[in-house]
Enzyme design. Sequence first.
Site, mmCIF file in Angstrom:
data_model
loop_
_atom_site.group_PDB
_atom_site.id
_atom_site.type_symbol
_atom_site.label_atom_id
_atom_site.label_comp_id
_atom_site.label_asym_id
_atom_site.label_seq_id
_atom_site.Cartn_x
_atom_site.Cartn_y
_atom_site.Cartn_z
ATOM 1 N N GLY A 57 -3.848 8.066 -3.414
ATOM 2 C CA GLY A 57 -5.307 8.045 -3.491
ATOM 3 C C GLY A 57 -5.845 7.144 -2.390
ATOM 4 O O GLY A 57 -5.152 6.225 -1.942
ATOM 5 N N GLN A 62 -11.940 1.902 1.754
ATOM 6 C CA GLN A 62 -10.701 1.516 2.441
ATOM 7 C C GLN A 62 -10.619 2.019 3.875
ATOM 8 O O GLN A 62 -9.716 1.643 4.613
ATOM 9 C CB GLN A 62 -9.491 2.056 1.664
ATOM 10 C CG GLN A 62 -9.338 1.449 0.291
ATOM 11 C CD GLN A 62 -8.124 2.038 -0.396
ATOM 12 O OE1 GLN A 62 -8.205 3.094 -1.002
ATOM 13 N NE2 GLN A 62 -6.991 1.372 -0.286
ATOM 14 N N CYS A 104 -1.515 -0.770 -3.241
ATOM 15 C CA CYS A 104 -2.785 -0.397 -2.619
ATOM 16 C C CYS A 104 -2.579 -0.314 -1.109
ATOM 17 O O CYS A 104 -1.947 -1.186 -0.526
ATOM 18 C CB CYS A 104 -3.831 -1.459 -2.950
ATOM 19 S SG CYS A 104 -5.454 -1.115 -2.262
ATOM 20 N N LEU A 105 -3.121 0.731 -0.492
ATOM 21 C CA LEU A 105 -2.954 0.902 0.954
ATOM 22 C C LEU A 105 -3.682 -0.195 1.734
ATOM 23 O O LEU A 105 -3.432 -0.380 2.922
ATOM 24 C CB LEU A 105 -3.421 2.292 1.396
ATOM 25 C CG LEU A 105 -2.629 3.462 0.799
ATOM 26 C CD1 LEU A 105 -3.143 4.794 1.334
ATOM 27 C CD2 LEU A 105 -1.136 3.318 1.077
ATOM 28 N N HIS A 146 -8.178 3.123 -10.390
ATOM 29 C CA HIS A 146 -7.918 2.272 -9.225
ATOM 30 C C HIS A 146 -8.888 2.616 -8.083
ATOM 31 O O HIS A 146 -9.503 1.725 -7.485
ATOM 32 C CB HIS A 146 -6.455 2.475 -8.780
ATOM 33 C CG HIS A 146 -6.058 1.702 -7.564
ATOM 34 N ND1 HIS A 146 -5.146 0.670 -7.587
ATOM 35 C CD2 HIS A 146 -6.460 1.804 -6.256
ATOM 36 C CE1 HIS A 146 -5.003 0.180 -6.362
ATOM 37 N NE2 HIS A 146 -5.780 0.850 -5.526
ATOM 38 N N GLU A 147 -9.043 3.915 -7.813
ATOM 39 C CA GLU A 147 -9.917 4.335 -6.708
ATOM 40 C C GLU A 147 -11.391 4.093 -7.038
ATOM 41 O O GLU A 147 -12.169 3.682 -6.173
ATOM 42 C CB GLU A 147 -9.685 5.821 -6.356
ATOM 43 C CG GLU A 147 -8.257 6.175 -5.949
ATOM 44 C CD GLU A 147 -7.665 5.255 -4.885
ATOM 45 O OE1 GLU A 147 -8.413 4.715 -4.055
ATOM 46 O OE2 GLU A 147 -6.433 5.069 -4.898
ATOM 47 N N HIS A 150 -12.396 0.633 -6.298
ATOM 48 C CA HIS A 150 -12.652 0.368 -4.875
ATOM 49 C C HIS A 150 -14.126 0.572 -4.542
ATOM 50 O O HIS A 150 -14.716 -0.179 -3.769
ATOM 51 C CB HIS A 150 -11.815 1.290 -3.980
ATOM 52 C CG HIS A 150 -10.434 0.770 -3.684
ATOM 53 N ND1 HIS A 150 -10.214 -0.466 -3.110
ATOM 54 C CD2 HIS A 150 -9.218 1.316 -3.868
ATOM 55 C CE1 HIS A 150 -8.907 -0.652 -2.965
ATOM 56 N NE2 HIS A 150 -8.283 0.407 -3.412
HETATM 57 ZN ZN ZN Z 1 -6.279 0.624 -3.479
#
Ligand code: ZN
Length: 208
Positions: A57, A62, A104-105, A146-147, A150
């Site tokens: 995701g 991000q 997380c990216l 999670h997304e 963000h």
């Molecule tokens: Zn993340």
Amino acid sequence: MTTPAPTLTDAEKRLSIIVHPHPTLRYKSKPILRVDDQLRDYISQMFELMYSSKGVGLAANQVNLPLQLFVVNPSGKQGEGEEMVFINPVLSRPKGTESGEEGCLSLPGVFGEVVRAAEIDVEAFTHLGQRINLRANGYLARILQHEYDHLQGVMFFDRMSEAKRLEINDEIGEFEDDYQVQSSLGNIVSEDHWQAWIQKIESRYCIK
Ligand code: ZN
């Protein structure tokens, strides 16, 4: 009468993933009121970045876009699973809790245990104008939460217990130290530049 959308430079049309503690990761994104070819191109770039970084995701925050948008593919592999685009998502009716490990990216290599709702409803639109209305559970429910976080400027470690958070404090601190160094080297945009970028994107996508 409509105001023309501000022109984007070639550099602004190319996305890259930003890491903690970049300010856009702490920004509360605005709803999208306009979808254009550039936004559709941003969405395909987001999928590419997600796959090349081995994610499942990726939220607009991000990639430095202050917009209520995220992309998901629970398989994490291009050509497998289902690609989903969520615009202006709303989560509701959480049920139960489930603990699980998340990464997380925007904090590559850092993982921690987070308690999430086991089931959740999501309503959203796709970039093609289709309405999404589904009840998610398991891994998908975790990814969605999670997304969605963000888009509210919330990172997964904000949701961790104090004890679990302490275990990864040093790793998070390394990202913060590196950001300081990059900042002192002039590699991070100034507060004024950042504000101007946020306003530019919002005036293009968040005003009718
Ligand atoms: Zn993340």
